[in-house]
Design a protein around this motif. Sequence first.
Motif, PDB file in Angstrom:
ATOM      1  N   GLU A  44       0.838  -1.212   0.000  1.00  0.00           N
ATOM      2  CA  GLU A  44       0.000   0.000   0.000  1.00  0.00           C
ATOM      3  C   GLU A  44       0.868   1.255   0.000  1.00  0.00           C
ATOM      4  OE1 GLU A  44      -2.979  -0.253   3.138  1.00  0.00           O
ATOM      5  OE2 GLU A  44      -3.271  -2.376   2.693  1.00  0.00           O
ATOM      6  N   HIS A  47       2.380   1.575  -3.458  1.00  0.00           N
ATOM      7  CA  HIS A  47       1.368   1.939  -4.448  1.00  0.00           C
ATOM      8  C   HIS A  47       1.064   3.443  -4.382  1.00  0.00           C
ATOM      9  CE1 HIS A  47      -1.938   1.327  -7.258  1.00  0.00           C
ATOM     10  NE2 HIS A  47      -2.567   2.228  -6.538  1.00  0.00           N
ATOM     11  N   THR A  48       0.987   3.974  -3.171  1.00  0.00           N
ATOM     12  CA  THR A  48       0.710   5.405  -3.017  1.00  0.00           C
ATOM     13  C   THR A  48       1.849   6.249  -3.591  1.00  0.00           C
ATOM     14  OG1 THR A  48      -0.554   4.913  -1.010  1.00  0.00           O
ATOM     15  CG2 THR A  48       0.058   7.208  -1.361  1.00  0.00           C
ATOM     16  N   GLY A  53      -3.452   6.342  -3.899  1.00  0.00           N
ATOM     17  CA  GLY A  53      -4.080   5.614  -2.806  1.00  0.00           C
ATOM     18  C   GLY A  53      -5.258   6.392  -2.248  1.00  0.00           C
ATOM     19  N   GLU A 220      -5.830   3.572 -11.395  1.00  0.00           N
ATOM     20  CA  GLU A 220      -4.661   3.986 -10.607  1.00  0.00           C
ATOM     21  C   GLU A 220      -4.865   3.818  -9.107  1.00  0.00           C
ATOM     22  OE1 GLU A 220      -5.176   6.375 -14.302  1.00  0.00           O
ATOM     23  OE2 GLU A 220      -6.457   6.035 -12.556  1.00  0.00           O
ATOM     24  N   GLN A 222      -6.019   2.411  -5.343  1.00  0.00           N
ATOM     25  CA  GLN A 222      -6.256   1.293  -4.429  1.00  0.00           C
ATOM     26  C   GLN A 222      -6.540   1.848  -3.037  1.00  0.00           C
ATOM     27  OE1 GLN A 222      -3.060  -1.585  -4.492  1.00  0.00           O
ATOM     28  NE2 GLN A 222      -3.263  -1.954  -6.690  1.00  0.00           N
TER      29      GLN A 222
END
Length: 375
Positions: A44, A47-48, A53, A220, A222
Amino acid sequence: MSADTTTALLKTPLHALHLALGAKMVPFAGYDMPVQYPAGVMAEHRHTRAAAGLFDVSHMGQVLLVGDDAAAALETLVPVDIIGLELFKQRYAMFTDDNAGILDDLMVARRTDGLFVVVNAGCRDQDIAHMQKHLGGRCEVRPLPDQALLALQGPQAVTALSRLNPDVAKLVFMTGGFFTLDGIPTFVTRSGYTGEDGYEISVAADRSVELARKLLAQPEVQPIGLGARDSLRLEAGLCLYGHDIDTTTTPVEASLTWAIQKVRRAGGERAGGYPGAAVVDRQLAEGTARKRVGLVGSERMPVREGARLINEAGEDIGVVTSGTLGPTVNKPVALAYVAKPYAALGTQIFAVVRDKRTPMTVASTPFTPNGYFRG
């Protein structure tokens, strides 16, 4: 949270969505909050930093100060220039007490309908009471409990959010405006607490799940939990209230003097007039015995909150207030208070972890470059 677990945890309007997304929930500031989703904190976090995010920050307190005198009134509680805040601009501020201790840190944005204030979840009720007590005679203090708050953070946040309204791309860091996002009315600021470009979106609670689903439908985006939020803000060198700043720390000790504009300092046009102003002005002039600094470790040992800091001779010189193994920088990073002689960049000190010395170097923050969009 009270010690006895019979206290019912509050739920944000997105609670059922978190469960549907497989979130692991934990108590945080009286709320049942997602700490991580199935991907896990490390994924996470990354991903950010790479894409976008979505964070539920609806536990934060949202308040509107309404009336012509609101800005001048708020300046009696914060060491920050509020009167000079232009329409749809946002500023970081802090409530201080009579000893210049920090009661909370907050964000203030000037809107057409008043000053929009966002305070921390753990301090929300006392902050609202503080404002009602001290400002209530000069402006209306209007809590907004029916508003949810979402944060969309990361370099691709602008791409994702622009699909719902292309005009959000025109905002720059620390500006905001009212936007309809694919039919949903919102107030959006280009800000956040990850060190990345991104947005915070105030939306009616009863439309928040609908908006969150629209955002999560973007390729894009999550969902991101509190675990990654903490490691992201720490790599960005940003303070967490109750850990890096509290009533035992002043804005000067906390290295937050960048937030105190010249107009509010000694000799400025509207100097002082807020709690603890004399202490702040004295510390600005004379310095402090200790200072908040960034630390980077050379070994893989993560250094956590509460770790003692010592010099070569083994004498106590400070304490770590936040620490983690930074997923982006791939090194242990920490925020800490150290005695002034050890606060200079490049100073070598030691953290005590499980009775062992681990070497740390005083470093500038952010630990990883900020991605804020300034136009």
